[in-house]
Design an enzyme around this catalytic site. Structure first.
Site, PDB file in Angstrom:
ATOM      1  N   CYS A   2       0.860  -1.201   0.000  1.00 44.42           N
ATOM      2  CA  CYS A   2       0.000   0.000   0.000  1.00 44.42           C
ATOM      3  C   CYS A   2       0.885   1.236   0.000  1.00 44.42           C
ATOM      4  O   CYS A   2       2.083   1.163   0.175  1.00 44.42           O
ATOM      5  CB  CYS A   2      -0.862   0.006   1.247  1.00 44.42           C
ATOM      6  N   ARG A  27       1.482   1.636  -6.080  1.00 50.07           N
ATOM      7  CA  ARG A  27       1.666   0.633  -4.997  1.00 50.07           C
ATOM      8  C   ARG A  27       0.353  -0.068  -4.672  1.00 50.07           C
ATOM      9  O   ARG A  27       0.322  -1.039  -3.928  1.00 50.07           O
ATOM     10  CB  ARG A  27       2.212   1.314  -3.735  1.00 50.07           C
ATOM     11  N   TRP A  73      -3.600  -1.715  -1.345  1.00 50.38           N
ATOM     12  CA  TRP A  73      -3.525  -2.963  -2.083  1.00 50.38           C
ATOM     13  C   TRP A  73      -4.037  -4.006  -1.092  1.00 50.38           C
ATOM     14  O   TRP A  73      -3.358  -4.336  -0.113  1.00 50.38           O
ATOM     15  CB  TRP A  73      -2.089  -3.257  -2.512  1.00 50.38           C
ATOM     16  N   ASN A  99       0.590  -0.326   6.131  1.00 49.76           N
ATOM     17  CA  ASN A  99       1.036  -1.119   4.988  1.00 49.76           C
ATOM     18  C   ASN A  99       1.724  -2.339   5.567  1.00 49.76           C
ATOM     19  O   ASN A  99       2.685  -2.207   6.326  1.00 49.76           O
ATOM     20  CB  ASN A  99       2.008  -0.292   4.135  1.00 49.76           C
ATOM     21  N   GLY A 100       1.220  -3.534   5.261  1.00 49.34           N
ATOM     22  CA  GLY A 100       1.854  -4.752   5.787  1.00 49.34           C
ATOM     23  C   GLY A 100       0.794  -5.800   6.074  1.00 49.34           C
ATOM     24  O   GLY A 100      -0.359  -5.649   5.687  1.00 49.34           O
ATOM     25  N   GLU A 483       6.585 -21.380 -20.445  1.00 51.98           N
ATOM     26  CA  GLU A 483       6.508 -20.046 -19.846  1.00 51.98           C
ATOM     27  C   GLU A 483       7.605 -19.145 -20.402  1.00 51.98           C
ATOM     28  O   GLU A 483       7.363 -17.975 -20.727  1.00 51.98           O
ATOM     29  CB  GLU A 483       6.593 -20.151 -18.334  1.00 51.98           C
ATOM     30  N   LYS A 487       6.953 -15.623 -22.430  1.00 52.01           N
ATOM     31  CA  LYS A 487       7.563 -14.331 -22.041  1.00 52.01           C
ATOM     32  C   LYS A 487       8.182 -13.667 -23.262  1.00 52.01           C
ATOM     33  O   LYS A 487       7.998 -12.487 -23.524  1.00 52.01           O
ATOM     34  CB  LYS A 487       8.626 -14.545 -20.965  1.00 52.01           C
ATOM     35  N   GLU A 490       5.452 -12.503 -25.950  1.00 51.62           N
ATOM     36  CA  GLU A 490       4.497 -11.425 -25.640  1.00 51.62           C
ATOM     37  C   GLU A 490       5.172 -10.073 -25.455  1.00 51.62           C
ATOM     38  O   GLU A 490       4.511  -9.059 -25.575  1.00 51.62           O
ATOM     39  CB  GLU A 490       3.633 -11.764 -24.428  1.00 51.62           C
ATOM     40  N   HIS A 506       9.676 -35.842 -33.339  1.00 50.05           N
ATOM     41  CA  HIS A 506       8.393 -36.041 -34.040  1.00 50.05           C
ATOM     42  C   HIS A 506       8.026 -34.822 -34.867  1.00 50.05           C
ATOM     43  O   HIS A 506       6.864 -34.442 -34.948  1.00 50.05           O
ATOM     44  CB  HIS A 506       7.293 -36.355 -33.018  1.00 50.05           C
ATOM     45  N   LYS A 605      -3.369  -6.295 -19.373  1.00 47.65           N
ATOM     46  CA  LYS A 605      -2.929  -6.993 -18.160  1.00 47.65           C
ATOM     47  C   LYS A 605      -3.959  -8.024 -17.720  1.00 47.65           C
ATOM     48  O   LYS A 605      -3.631  -9.077 -17.228  1.00 47.65           O
ATOM     49  CB  LYS A 605      -2.686  -5.994 -17.034  1.00 47.65           C
TER      50      LYS A 605
HETATM   51  C1  AGP Z   1       1.234 -13.711 -18.915  1.00 45.74           C
HETATM   52  O1  AGP Z   1       2.480 -13.035 -18.974  1.00 45.74           O
HETATM   53  C2  AGP Z   1       0.195 -13.028 -19.780  1.00 45.74           C
HETATM   54  N1  AGP Z   1       0.046 -11.663 -19.405  1.00 45.74           N
HETATM   55  C3  AGP Z   1      -1.116 -13.805 -19.826  1.00 45.74           C
HETATM   56  O2  AGP Z   1      -0.867 -15.083 -20.408  1.00 45.74           O
HETATM   57  C4  AGP Z   1      -1.792 -14.041 -18.470  1.00 45.74           C
HETATM   58  O3  AGP Z   1      -1.059 -14.984 -17.722  1.00 45.74           O
HETATM   59  C5  AGP Z   1      -3.206 -14.594 -18.718  1.00 45.74           C
HETATM   60  O4  AGP Z   1      -3.957 -13.625 -19.413  1.00 45.74           O
HETATM   61  C6  AGP Z   1      -3.927 -14.961 -17.412  1.00 45.74           C
HETATM   62  O5  AGP Z   1      -4.067 -13.832 -16.606  1.00 45.74           O
HETATM   63  P1  AGP Z   1      -4.554 -14.048 -15.068  1.00 45.74           P
HETATM   64  O6  AGP Z   1      -3.463 -14.827 -14.392  1.00 45.74           O
HETATM   65  O7  AGP Z   1      -4.683 -12.654 -14.524  1.00 45.74           O
HETATM   66  O8  AGP Z   1      -5.836 -14.798 -15.099  1.00 45.74           O
END
Ligand code: AGP
Length: 610
Positions: A2, A27, A73, A99-100, A483, A487, A490, A506, A605
């Protein structure tokens, strides 16, 4: 995490508090509030961003040159007006922002209620206001110190009291709090960003210190010793504002990658029971018998959260011997899934708002599964609609590419393995303690890896012009490969594919030539000789190998064109370490390609639309 600000001076407090909160909004932005003292306490709260608080105070006469404010937060208690800080005691005279995390708040709250206190909020923080009230005999610093001696957990705390119109008290343990020293005016803040426009002179409080601000010079003592003054040096801040909100990092993504030692500490905090060889997740709301009765787990998620779920499958099946299925939320919601008796469905989501995951939760609910959430954002829709769950406490993840949330999710899944394994007697006390020791060691091991950033940056430099990558792994290293590829895709817009290493023969091996960098996740483990064969297959076709490995995997290091060595830990926990170099590799390739890593094109996001 926070944001807190306090002001005591000669100017009107309200604009200073609002401006400071805006500098702290990164924050946390679930709710905000402020309290101003001018003969009486006036408090205003708002849900959501600071702009909503500005709307709420418009037209109100908030006079007074002393005040405190907070942007939240949420960790305990959903984002709502009733849970917004500042929070008060029964009398309305003691007002706190915090905050904590107060780990023992439930026990303290029960005792305070037993002594006649009435609580307004669901937060852990409100306990502080009532405790100070309990010890309030006219000396606010002393009452605050007495209250803090009962606290287990972390705090950055600022307190005002209606009977002390020219005093603010602040204290810190585990959460930052600094004192700003102006010309006849003083500030308290979570970080410099909130007050830099007013003063560059600050005093950094250390853990266990408590400061009393009045119109005289600040007095700093320790919570344990209220008599001796602590002498502190003043620091002149040279940073500019933009840098500070990023904590000196270029981007939020970089900041969040480097927050992972702290975020993993936060997700472990209060859950590990070494003596018993177990973990405690009160939020699951499941008794020992209910844990035992679980016959199958279904993990549901999207993107990075889905990859975390794949890792959960490996550890829970391998160690707890519990059958696990992993589902893409977007598929699960439409295929009329069969949910058997004794199934626990865990939905995994950083944002708690992903539309596919939310729809899958509702579908699973319709099929009478017990729904549990593993979520970062407190009070999010998924968190509220689940029957129980676990919060990551990773703090806001602002960069679109998920980093600290992923490692926290995987850490939670490792802890769940202990929980279910002990309930089913498939994990011994010794093995559980070995896992707990391994979890405890993770933050420092992550710090070791982060110190190797220059090596990783050099590899990014060598390969940032390539337009295709393969990421390979076996067993639990396969989801890490997925993963790592995500990264890169994206944030750099480079095509990258994660693949089970054994699947290369394969088809995908046809892709290999000198233009195809191959990232191989290959820490020392039982199957290392298999991945070595895959490395050979790539090398004989002029492919370049970038290995994420451990020091004892000497053959891998010998064969790879580049190796990033990470500390060795238990196989079940190794992915949490192996993913860090992949986050940094993607970050630096994207940066070298001039991409906006915090806001990549076409992405959001949280995907709240289909
Ligand atoms: C991950 O880096 C991406 N931003 C995306 O795949 C994300 O993980 C996915 O949209 C799921 O989001 P969430 O964890 O908020 O549900």
């Amino acid at each position: 995490m926070c944001g807190i600000i306090g002001y005591l001076g000669r100017r009107p407090a309200t604009p200073i508090l609002i401006d400071g909160l805006k500098r702290l909004e990164y924050r946390g932005y679930d709710s905000a509030g402020m309290a101003v003292l001018d003969h009486r306490v006036q408090i205003v709260h708002a849900v959501g961003k600071i702009a909503n608080l500005e709307d709420a105070i418009r037209g109100k006469e908030l006079s007074g040159s002393l005040g405190i404010a907070h942007t939240r937060w949420a960790t305990h208690g959903e984002p709502s007006l009733v849970n917004a800080h500042p929070l008060m005691d029964c009398t309305g005279k003691v007002v706190v922002v915090h905050n904590g995390i107060i780990e023992n708040y439930a026990a303290l709250k029960r005792e305070l209620v037993g002594r006649g206190h009435t609580f307004r909020s669901e937060t852990d923080t409100e306990v502080l206001a009532h405790l100070i009230e309990e010890f309030d005999h006219g000396d606010l610093p002393a009452a605050t110190r007495a209250a803090l001696k009962l606290i287990e957990g972390t705090y950055g705390l600022v307190v005002l009291h209606a009977d002390h119109p020219r005093m603010i008290v602040g204290a810190r343990l585990g959460s930052p709090l600094i004192v700003g020293v102006g010309d006849g005016e003083y500030y308290l803040a979570s970080d410099v960003a909130a007050i830099l426009r007013h003063t560059r002179r600050v005093i950094y409080l250390d853990d266990h210190e408590i400061v009393t601000l009045t119109d005289d010079v600040p007095e700093i003592r320790t919570v344990d010793n209220g008599t001796e003054l602590v002498v502190k040096t003043h620091t002149e801040i040279e940073w500019d504002l933009e840098q500070i909100e990023l904590g000196g990092h270029e981007t939020f993504m970089h900041k969040e990658i480097f927050e992972q030692p702290m975020s993993v500490r936060n997700v472990l905090r209060g859950h590990l029971l070494w003596e018993e060889g177990n973990v405690r997740f009160g939020g699951l709301k499941m008794s020992e018998d209910e844990l035992k009765a679980v016959r199958r787990i279904v993990f549901i998620g999207c993107g990075t959260s889905y990859y975390a779920a794949l890792l959960g499958e490996y550890v829970l099946e391998e160690i707890a011997r519990l059958p696990v299925e992993v589902e893409y939320a977007s598929e699960f919601r439409y295929r009329n899934p069969v949910i058997k008796e004794g199934t626990a469905a865990f939905v995994i989501s950083q944002s708690g708002e992903t539309i596919d995951t939310l729809a899958a939760l509702r579908e699973a609910k319709r099929k009478a599964a017990r729904i549990l959430g593993i979520v970062n954002v407190v009070g999010s829709t998924i968190a509220r609609e689940a029957d129980g769950g676990i919060y990551l406490h990773a703090g806001p993840e602002i960069g679109v590419a998920s980093t600290k949330a992923f490692t926290s999710q995987v850490t939670v899944l490792a802890m769940l393995t202990i929980l279910f394994g002990r309930a089913r007697s498939t994990v011994s006390l010794t093995d559980a303690r070995r896992l707990i020791d391994g979890l405890d060691a993770l933050p420092e091991q992550i710090e070791d890896i982060l110190r190797r950033e220059p090596e990783i940056k050099a590899i990014a430099q060598a390969y940032h012009k390539h337009n295709n990558f393969l990421y390979l792994g076996r067993g639990p290293n396969f989801p890490v490969a997925l993963e790592g590829a995500l990264k890169l895709k994206e944030i750099s817009y480079v095509h990258a594919e994660g693949y089970p290493a054994a699947e290369m023969k394969h088809g995908p091996i046809a892709l290999i030539d000198e233009h195809m960098p191959v990232v191989v996740v290959a820490p020392q483990n039982a199957g290392i000789h298999k991945i070595l064969a895959n490395i050979e297959e790539v090398k004989t076709r002029q492919g370049k190998i970038i290995a994420i490995t451990t020091a004892s995997a000497r053959d891998v290091i010998a064969k790879a064109d580049h190796s990033i060595v990470v500390p060795e830990t238990l196989t079940a926990l190794q992915p949490i370490l192996s993913v860090i170099p992949l986050q940094l590799l993607a970050y630096h390739i994207a940066t070298l390609r001039g991409c906006d890593v915090d806001k990549p094109r076409n992405l959001a996001k949280s995907v709240t639309v289909e």
